[in-house]
Write an enzyme that holds these catalytic residues in place. Structure first.
Site, short mmCIF file in Angstrom:
data_model
loop_
_atom_site.label_atom_id
_atom_site.label_comp_id
_atom_site.label_asym_id
_atom_site.label_seq_id
_atom_site.Cartn_x
_atom_site.Cartn_y
_atom_site.Cartn_z
N LYS A 194 34.69 69.96 58.54
CA LYS A 194 35.18 70.40 60.03
C LYS A 194 34.98 71.40 60.57
CE LYS A 194 39.62 68.92 58.18
NZ LYS A 194 41.12 69.44 57.93
N ASN A 254 34.74 65.54 55.11
CA ASN A 254 35.24 66.05 56.48
C ASN A 254 34.95 67.38 56.43
OD1 ASN A 254 35.69 67.08 58.58
ND2 ASN A 254 37.99 65.95 58.83
N HIS A 265 41.08 62.16 64.63
CA HIS A 265 41.44 62.94 63.41
C HIS A 265 42.65 63.55 64.01
CE1 HIS A 265 42.08 66.36 61.09
NE2 HIS A 265 41.11 65.53 60.37
N GLY A 294 45.25 70.32 54.48
CA GLY A 294 45.58 71.31 54.04
C GLY A 294 46.09 72.34 53.49
N GLU A 313 46.37 59.67 57.35
CA GLU A 313 46.58 61.32 56.85
C GLU A 313 48.00 61.86 57.60
OE1 GLU A 313 42.28 62.87 56.17
OE2 GLU A 313 42.71 63.13 57.97
N GLU A 336 43.72 66.59 64.04
CA GLU A 336 43.54 67.44 64.65
C GLU A 336 42.37 67.74 66.13
OE1 GLU A 336 40.63 69.46 61.32
OE2 GLU A 336 42.57 69.63 60.02
N SER A 395 45.01 66.73 52.09
CA SER A 395 45.19 67.65 49.97
C SER A 395 44.19 66.76 48.67
CB SER A 395 45.93 68.01 49.83
OG SER A 395 46.28 69.18 51.02
P1 PGA Z 1 42.45 67.93 53.50
O1 PGA Z 1 42.12 67.70 54.83
O2 PGA Z 1 41.76 67.65 52.88
O3 PGA Z 1 41.64 69.93 53.88
O4 PGA Z 1 43.60 68.24 53.28
C1 PGA Z 1 41.82 66.37 55.29
C2 PGA Z 1 41.31 65.71 56.11
O5 PGA Z 1 42.02 66.48 57.24
O6 PGA Z 1 40.38 64.92 56.84
#
Ligand code: PGA
Length: 251
Positions: free
Chosen positions: A11, A9, A95, A173, A167, A97, A213
């Site tokens: 983003k 992803n 997601h 992140g 998640e 976010e 992560s």
């Molecule tokens: P990350 O993000 O691997 O940077 O923690 C995962 C995600 O949001 O799908």
């Protein structure tokens, strides 16, 4: 047996120019590798060029979001038919976010799931709890609520087409991944909910990913767990070599 799936992803990262070099490198690094299903989800602006570059490769295209209406006056939105037409096999929905910054409700996420499926696009449905919820012991309730909203619309004949991604928000992140045991525990719980709603055969076929992560240093351990079928990867999907190491976690 469920085939492992590693999805990147990106983003809101990578211009078209940057996407071209990343995709070219990645195609090369994972050439011929069949043990993992590989999906990349670039921003909308890079979908077309990515599709052209991965055409004869083992990489599939995904989008990061879509709207649930067919078409019309929804400025700034992208429809399922547009994604289908550009060659997307997958779309990420719900997601954290999007839920947090764009106030997407579980009901809207459920509508997106239906819309994607009706255009033959497999939704990667994200669920997960916040840190306070984990600490107060309500993580499972939160995840259950998010999943139940999907159950209201997802028919059993379509259920095997979807992918779930657990998640935990506090792990996204932050560099702080869930332990593989904790991730597996929640994913097992999700599979159990799927079994209760549909049946064992269906629940055993649905892939459930872990996200938060994920990096080359922790992928092996995560993937040895019984119920983790792959990863949804943010930061570590932005470098071709790193992402290819995740894809080839078995080596
Ligand atoms: P990350 O993000 O691997 O940077 O923690 C995962 C995600 O949001 O799908």
């Amino acid at each position: 047996m469920r085939k492992p799936l590693i999805a990147g992803n990106w983003k809101m990262n990578k211009t078209v120019t940057e996407s071209i070099s990343l995709v070219k490198e990645l195609v090369d690094f994972v050439k011929g590798y069949q043990e993992t299903e590989i999906v990349i989800c670039p921003p909308y602006t890079s979908l077309w060029v990515t599709k052209e570059l991965i055409q004869d490769s083992n990489i599939l295209l995904g989008a990061q979001n879509m709207y649930f209406q067919d078409e019309g006056a929804y400025t700034g939105e992208i429809s399922a038919s547009m994604l289908q037409n550009i060659g997307c096999h997958y779309v990420i929905v719900g997601h954290s976010e999007r839920r947090e910054y764009f106030h997407e409700s579980s009901r809207e996420v459920a509508r997106k799931v239906c819309q994607a499926l009706s255009f033959g696009i497999k939704p990667i449905i994200c669920v997960g709890e916040k840190l306070e919820e984990r600490e107060s012991g309500t993580a499972k309730e939160v995840v259950k609520e998010e999943i139940e909203a999907i159950f209201e619309v997802l028919k059993s004949q379509d259920a095997v087409e979807v992918v779930f991604a657990y998640e935990p928000i506090w792990a996204i992140g932050t560099g702080k991944s869930a332990t593989s045991q904790d991730a597996n525990d929640m994913i097992k719980y999700i599979r159990n909910l799927l079994q209760q709603k549909y049946n064992e055969k269906i629940a055993e076929q649905i892939r459930i990913l872990y996200g938060g992560s994920v990096k080359p240093e922790n992928i092996k351990e995560l993937m040895t767990e019984s119920d983790i079928d792959g990863a949804l990867v943010g930061g570590a999907s932005l470098k071709a070599l790193t992402f290819s190491r995740l894809v080839k976690f078995r080596e």
